[in-house]
Write an enzyme that holds these catalytic residues in place. Structure first.
Site, PDB file in Angstrom:
ATOM      1  N   ASP A  19       0.829  -1.206   0.000  1.00  0.00           N
ATOM      2  CA  ASP A  19       0.000   0.000   0.000  1.00  0.00           C
ATOM      3  C   ASP A  19       0.866   1.259   0.000  1.00  0.00           C
ATOM      4  O   ASP A  19       1.972   1.273   0.551  1.00  0.00           O
ATOM      5  CB  ASP A  19      -0.896  -0.006   1.240  1.00  0.00           C
ATOM      6  CG  ASP A  19      -2.026   1.004   1.144  1.00  0.00           C
ATOM      7  OD1 ASP A  19      -2.330   1.457   0.024  1.00  0.00           O
ATOM      8  OD2 ASP A  19      -2.600   1.344   2.195  1.00  0.00           O
ATOM      9  N   ASN A  67     -10.381  -3.029  -6.805  1.00  0.00           N
ATOM     10  CA  ASN A  67      -9.563  -2.047  -7.516  1.00  0.00           C
ATOM     11  C   ASN A  67     -10.115  -1.673  -8.894  1.00  0.00           C
ATOM     12  O   ASN A  67      -9.716  -0.660  -9.474  1.00  0.00           O
ATOM     13  CB  ASN A  67      -8.121  -2.543  -7.679  1.00  0.00           C
ATOM     14  CG  ASN A  67      -7.318  -2.478  -6.399  1.00  0.00           C
ATOM     15  OD1 ASN A  67      -6.322  -3.179  -6.234  1.00  0.00           O
ATOM     16  ND2 ASN A  67      -7.741  -1.637  -5.452  1.00  0.00           N
TER      17      ASN A  67
END
Length: 242
Positions: A19, A67
């Site tokens: 991340d 996503n």
């Protein structure tokens, strides 16, 4: 730092939520795409380090089922990077005895990327080194549902009875079948959640969070996480032996 690792207490399986690519890019005054490109360079270093350490398995969260909700331009760039990484790194990984596996729903990628995934998997299928799992179009809840559906079909067909379903049998239907559970789960960039990643496999995983963004995550910090893991007292619901 490799000399500081107690090889007798290595995690067998490390999972990483990579991340912070976008945050890193914003701090540098760059486009998010630059952050994703930098993240790929970090991934190469971390895989090399995992090989040097002697890990049995490494799983990285490359692209989640959620996503797809990102802007089309960003998703297109991520698909390009994913394709580029597979094509340009597969021979190097093969030489290093890596065995790659893709977790998730590959059928939702383009035919070209699906072929690259199949080709890379086939190329490395007999390798005996680190098991490198790339979670792409993956979600932990989705994986559990898919495994449940497979078992339900077997029960319906009379191949097994519902009473015969055990944790071991359930695990055999997961994307990570045949691999050890996650011992250490790392997340970069400060958020302290596991975001639908390897929910079943991480039931007793040790969690390690860092504010370092993924592009800045170094082999040294990776080794520090492993050393920290080796110093933890894992009780698995029981009492400490110390």
């Amino acid at each position: 730092m490799l000399d500081k690792i107690d090889k007798s207490k290595l995690p067998r399986h490390v999972a990483i939520i990579m991340d912070g690519n976008g945050r890193w890019a914003s701090l540098q005054g760059l486009l998010r795409s630059a952050g994703h490109s930098a993240g790929v360079k970090t991934l190469k270093k971390i895989l090399d380090t995992a090989i040097d350490v002697g890990l049995e398995a490494l799983t990285v969260y490359a692209f989640s089922t959620e996503n797809w909700k990102r802007p089309h331009a960003e998703v297109d760039f991520l698909m390009y990077l994913f394709s580029y990484y597979i094509e340009h790194e597969k021979q190097k990984m093969h030489r290093e005895n890596v065995r790659i596996r893709f977790l998730g729903r590959p059928e939702e990628f383009s035919p070209g990327i699906q072929k690259q995934m199949r080709d890379a998997t086939q190329l490395m299928k007999n390798n005996t080194g680190i098991k490198f799992n790339v979670a792409a179009n993956y979600g932990g809840q989705d994986e559990i549902i898919r495994a449940t559906q497979k078992l339900a079909k077997k029960v319906s067909a009379g191949e097994i009875s519902a009473e015969k379903i055990t944790p071991a049998l359930f695990e055999s239907e997961l994307d990570t079948a045949g691999q050890p559970p996650v011992d250490l789960l790392i997340r970069t960039s400060g958020d302290m959640r596991i975001s639908n990643f390897l929910l079943w496999q991480s039931a007793y995983a040790e969690l390690w969070f860092t504010k370092t963004t993924w592009p800045e995550f170094s082999p040294e910090e990776f080794i520090s996480a492993i050393i920290d893991f080796s110093n933890r007292d894992r009780k698995f619901g029981g009492l400490s032996e110390k």
